[in-house]
Motif scaffolding. Structure first.
Motif, mmCIF file in Angstrom:
data_model
loop_
_atom_site.group_PDB
_atom_site.id
_atom_site.type_symbol
_atom_site.label_atom_id
_atom_site.label_comp_id
_atom_site.label_asym_id
_atom_site.label_seq_id
_atom_site.Cartn_x
_atom_site.Cartn_y
_atom_site.Cartn_z
ATOM 1 N N THR A 20 19.109 35.299 -28.835
ATOM 2 C CA THR A 20 19.223 33.857 -28.591
ATOM 3 C C THR A 20 19.760 33.085 -29.794
ATOM 4 O OG1 THR A 20 16.928 33.498 -29.295
ATOM 5 C CG2 THR A 20 17.290 33.979 -26.956
ATOM 6 N N MET A 21 20.333 33.766 -30.771
ATOM 7 C CA MET A 21 20.753 33.116 -32.005
ATOM 8 C C MET A 21 21.763 31.997 -31.774
ATOM 9 S SD MET A 21 22.034 34.926 -35.540
ATOM 10 C CE MET A 21 23.577 35.539 -34.860
ATOM 11 N N ASN A 22 22.549 32.084 -30.694
ATOM 12 C CA ASN A 22 23.545 31.053 -30.404
ATOM 13 C C ASN A 22 22.956 29.799 -29.770
ATOM 14 O OD1 ASN A 22 26.101 32.202 -31.252
ATOM 15 N ND2 ASN A 22 25.861 33.689 -29.598
ATOM 16 N N PHE A 23 21.743 29.897 -29.239
ATOM 17 C CA PHE A 23 21.166 28.779 -28.504
ATOM 18 C C PHE A 23 20.894 27.597 -29.446
ATOM 19 C CE2 PHE A 23 19.031 31.635 -25.039
ATOM 20 C CZ PHE A 23 20.285 32.102 -24.691
ATOM 21 N N GLY A 24 21.481 26.465 -29.111
ATOM 22 C CA GLY A 24 21.320 25.278 -29.941
ATOM 23 C C GLY A 24 22.330 25.192 -31.066
ATOM 24 N N ASN A 26 25.863 27.399 -30.913
ATOM 25 C CA ASN A 26 27.126 27.531 -30.185
ATOM 26 C C ASN A 26 26.953 27.395 -28.682
ATOM 27 O OD1 ASN A 26 28.720 28.189 -32.557
ATOM 28 N ND2 ASN A 26 27.699 30.172 -32.539
ATOM 29 N N THR A 27 25.701 27.341 -28.240
ATOM 30 C CA THR A 27 25.393 27.255 -26.815
ATOM 31 C C THR A 27 24.427 26.097 -26.597
ATOM 32 O OG1 THR A 27 25.609 29.658 -26.606
ATOM 33 C CG2 THR A 27 24.445 28.516 -24.839
ATOM 34 N N ASP A 28 24.812 25.152 -25.725
ATOM 35 C CA ASP A 28 23.933 24.005 -25.510
ATOM 36 C C ASP A 28 22.742 24.401 -24.635
ATOM 37 O OD1 ASP A 28 24.707 23.902 -22.782
ATOM 38 O OD2 ASP A 28 26.261 22.406 -23.163
ATOM 39 N N GLU A 29 21.776 23.501 -24.540
ATOM 40 C CA GLU A 29 20.528 23.825 -23.864
ATOM 41 C C GLU A 29 20.724 24.161 -22.394
ATOM 42 O OE1 GLU A 29 16.320 21.528 -23.089
ATOM 43 O OE2 GLU A 29 17.084 21.671 -25.143
ATOM 44 N N LYS A 30 21.591 23.436 -21.717
ATOM 45 C CA LYS A 30 21.815 23.683 -20.298
ATOM 46 C C LYS A 30 22.353 25.083 -20.059
ATOM 47 C CE LYS A 30 24.290 21.856 -16.263
ATOM 48 N NZ LYS A 30 25.238 20.803 -15.780
ATOM 49 N N GLU A 31 23.340 25.502 -20.875
ATOM 50 C CA GLU A 31 23.898 26.835 -20.725
ATOM 51 C C GLU A 31 22.881 27.902 -21.131
ATOM 52 O OE1 GLU A 31 27.414 29.334 -19.837
ATOM 53 O OE2 GLU A 31 26.484 27.472 -19.164
ATOM 54 N N ALA A 32 22.078 27.609 -22.165
ATOM 55 C CA ALA A 32 21.033 28.544 -22.579
ATOM 56 C C ALA A 32 20.042 28.782 -21.436
ATOM 57 C CB ALA A 32 20.307 28.020 -23.813
ATOM 58 N N PHE A 33 19.667 27.713 -20.736
ATOM 59 C CA PHE A 33 18.768 27.848 -19.590
ATOM 60 C C PHE A 33 19.395 28.737 -18.519
ATOM 61 C CE2 PHE A 33 15.714 23.962 -19.773
ATOM 62 C CZ PHE A 33 15.421 24.249 -21.089
ATOM 63 N N GLU A 57 18.242 22.576 -41.737
ATOM 64 C CA GLU A 57 17.384 21.483 -41.277
ATOM 65 C C GLU A 57 17.075 21.593 -39.792
ATOM 66 O OE1 GLU A 57 19.232 17.838 -42.343
ATOM 67 O OE2 GLU A 57 18.892 18.084 -44.500
ATOM 68 N N ASN A 58 17.893 22.359 -39.064
ATOM 69 C CA ASN A 58 17.655 22.551 -37.628
ATOM 70 C C ASN A 58 16.876 23.824 -37.331
ATOM 71 O OD1 ASN A 58 19.043 20.212 -36.661
ATOM 72 N ND2 ASN A 58 20.986 21.238 -37.087
ATOM 73 N N ALA A 59 16.328 24.458 -38.345
ATOM 74 C CA ALA A 59 15.528 25.666 -38.128
ATOM 75 C C ALA A 59 14.424 25.370 -37.119
ATOM 76 C CB ALA A 59 14.926 26.150 -39.448
ATOM 77 N N GLY A 60 14.261 26.259 -36.164
ATOM 78 C CA GLY A 60 13.264 26.073 -35.111
ATOM 79 C C GLY A 60 13.853 25.550 -33.820
ATOM 80 N N LYS A 61 15.095 25.105 -33.849
ATOM 81 C CA LYS A 61 15.716 24.505 -32.655
ATOM 82 C C LYS A 61 15.811 25.512 -31.517
ATOM 83 C CE LYS A 61 19.690 21.727 -31.208
ATOM 84 N NZ LYS A 61 20.967 21.095 -31.651
ATOM 85 N N THR A 62 16.158 26.760 -31.832
ATOM 86 C CA THR A 62 16.288 27.773 -30.783
ATOM 87 C C THR A 62 14.945 28.044 -30.122
ATOM 88 O OG1 THR A 62 18.140 28.794 -31.960
ATOM 89 C CG2 THR A 62 17.043 30.130 -30.288
ATOM 90 N N GLU A 63 13.896 28.168 -30.914
ATOM 91 C CA GLU A 63 12.567 28.366 -30.329
ATOM 92 C C GLU A 63 12.183 27.179 -29.444
ATOM 93 O OE1 GLU A 63 10.057 31.299 -33.292
ATOM 94 O OE2 GLU A 63 9.903 29.142 -33.637
ATOM 95 N N GLU A 64 12.542 25.980 -29.836
ATOM 96 C CA GLU A 64 12.229 24.799 -29.025
ATOM 97 C C GLU A 64 12.934 24.855 -27.679
ATOM 98 O OE1 GLU A 64 13.353 21.572 -31.532
ATOM 99 O OE2 GLU A 64 11.486 21.614 -32.702
ATOM 100 N N THR A 277 15.938 51.682 -28.771
ATOM 101 C CA THR A 277 15.286 51.034 -27.642
ATOM 102 C C THR A 277 16.286 50.170 -26.892
ATOM 103 O OG1 THR A 277 13.088 50.993 -28.653
ATOM 104 C CG2 THR A 277 13.530 49.345 -26.960
ATOM 105 N N ALA A 278 16.991 49.294 -27.626
ATOM 106 C CA ALA A 278 17.949 48.390 -26.986
ATOM 107 C C ALA A 278 18.853 47.760 -28.029
ATOM 108 C CB ALA A 278 17.211 47.285 -26.219
ATOM 109 N N PRO A 279 20.113 47.511 -27.660
ATOM 110 C CA PRO A 279 20.948 46.665 -28.508
ATOM 111 C C PRO A 279 20.689 45.213 -28.148
ATOM 112 C CG PRO A 279 22.255 47.473 -26.683
ATOM 113 C CD PRO A 279 20.870 48.060 -26.530
ATOM 114 N N ILE A 280 20.852 44.333 -29.113
ATOM 115 C CA ILE A 280 20.719 42.899 -28.849
ATOM 116 C C ILE A 280 22.074 42.348 -28.426
ATOM 117 C CG2 ILE A 280 20.276 40.637 -29.880
ATOM 118 C CD1 ILE A 280 18.246 41.931 -31.685
ATOM 119 N N ILE A 281 22.118 41.743 -27.262
ATOM 120 C CA ILE A 281 23.322 41.062 -26.816
ATOM 121 C C ILE A 281 23.132 39.576 -27.094
ATOM 122 C CG2 ILE A 281 23.976 42.806 -25.119
ATOM 123 C CD1 ILE A 281 22.681 41.067 -22.971
ATOM 124 N N GLY A 282 24.139 38.942 -27.684
ATOM 125 C CA GLY A 282 24.010 37.538 -28.078
ATOM 126 C C GLY A 282 25.049 36.664 -27.415
#
Length: 325
Positions: A20-24, A26-33, A57-64, A277-282
């Motif tokens: 989910t590194m791109n969320f918030g 390179n990827t907006d919230e709607k597309e992330a959903f 300063e935006n650290a934590g945005k992806t978790e949010e 176990t698995a590769p991470i797809i981003g």
């Protein structure tokens, strides 16, 4: 979707991990959903994030963003095996001199609470150390994680970017405390980065630690996009593409023979290693996510693996045989 056990734990995860590194960013919230909904629909139950994603300063945005997606209900939280990380600087003035990257018990407690709040959940299945901190003893680390496990706030502990001997030390100290120890190691591994085959992957396999590959496409270089850039649209990867041009062109030609995309072949290759176990797809977009779902169905034949070894030579086997008699 195919599933496997996460290391020697009893929990099963999908053989593709949604990064989910791109969320918030390179990827907006709607597309992330949309991507996360599609992941669940496709049977991808393993989601990876980190407290620092969003960066600076935006650290934590992806978790949010993930937390707001969970808050929609519909079983979203219950269906996800959630992984996040601790170690980085969250730019929190209240951390004071403990703000820089590290793994003190103080930071683990504070940053775990912060992640739980942002993710709008009361527990995290897999809590990962984002990096080693050799200023902190394993007595301190395992005590901190043990308390969080007993409180029900985390289920399992994982690591990321550990050396082989770090994995051995972690498991040795965990065994002395009668703890399960690490169940996973998240490590950079791809066709252009095969050094982990020397020690990290063999150590992980021997110790029952499941490996999760980050950057399996080497920042997009193995995704076939760098060779298709139009003049005037230079990227940071272009110089690296020139460095590996001959290998990447041979790889592209092989993938055309197979009738598969470069990205999917590169991802499928990571799953051949028995420690994986698995590769991470981003994915940045829903379309990119959907394009990767075929990976678990791709079975690379022996002649293909041999060709890939010729194009991207590894270290020659595991240590010490790779560099000794």
């Amino acid at each position: 979707m195919e599933y496997t056990y996460l290391g020697r734990s009893g929990i099963k995860v999908s053989k593709l991990c949604l990064g989910t590194m791109n969320f918030g960013v390179n990827t907006d919230e709607k597309e992330a959903f949309r991507i996360m909904d599609a992941a669940l629909d496709a049977g991808v139950n393993f989601f990876d994030t980190a407290n620092i994603y969003g960066w600076g300063e935006n650290a934590g945005k992806t978790e949010e963003i993930i937390g707001r997606w969970f808050a929609q209900g519909g079983g979203r939280r219950e269906k996800v095996v959630l992984a996040t990380k601790v170690h980085g600087d969250m730019s929190d003035p209240l951390d004071g001199p403990n703000s820089p990257a590290g793994l003190s018990s103080y930071k683990i407690r504070r940053h775990l609470e912060g992640s739980l709040r942002r993710l709008q959940t009361d527990h995290i299945e897999l809590y990962q150390m984002h990096h080693i901190d050799r200023n902190v003893s394993w007595d301190e680390l395992w005590e901190a994680f043990q308390v969080s496990i007993l409180q029900g706030k985390i289920g399992y502990v994982g690591s990321s970017n550990f050396a082989g001997w770090d994995l051995v030390k972690a498991q040795y100290e965990a065994k002395n405390r009668h703890m399960l120890g690490l169940v996973s190691e998240q490590h950079k591994y791809n066709l252009l980065c095969r050094l982990p085959e020397l020690e990290v992957l063999p150590a992980a396999e021997h110790l029952g630690i499941g490996v999760v590959a980050w950057s399996p496409l080497e920042g997009g270089l193995l995704g076939g996009n760098a060779s298709k850039k139009q003049a005037g649209s230079r990227t940071a990867n272009d110089n690296r593409y020139e460095q590996f041009r001959q290998q990447l062109e041979a790889f592209s030609a092989l993938c055309k023979e197979l009738g598969e995309s470069e990205a999917n072949v590169a991802l499928a290759w990571t799953l051949v290693n028995p420690a994986m176990t698995a590769p991470i797809i981003g994915p940045r977009t829903l379309e990119q996510f959907q394009d990767t779902l075929r990976v678990v169905d791709i079975k690379l034949e022996e002649f293909v693996l041999k060709r890939l070894d010729e194009i991207f030579p590894g270290p020659g086997g595991s240590a010490p045989q790779a560099y000794a008699w």
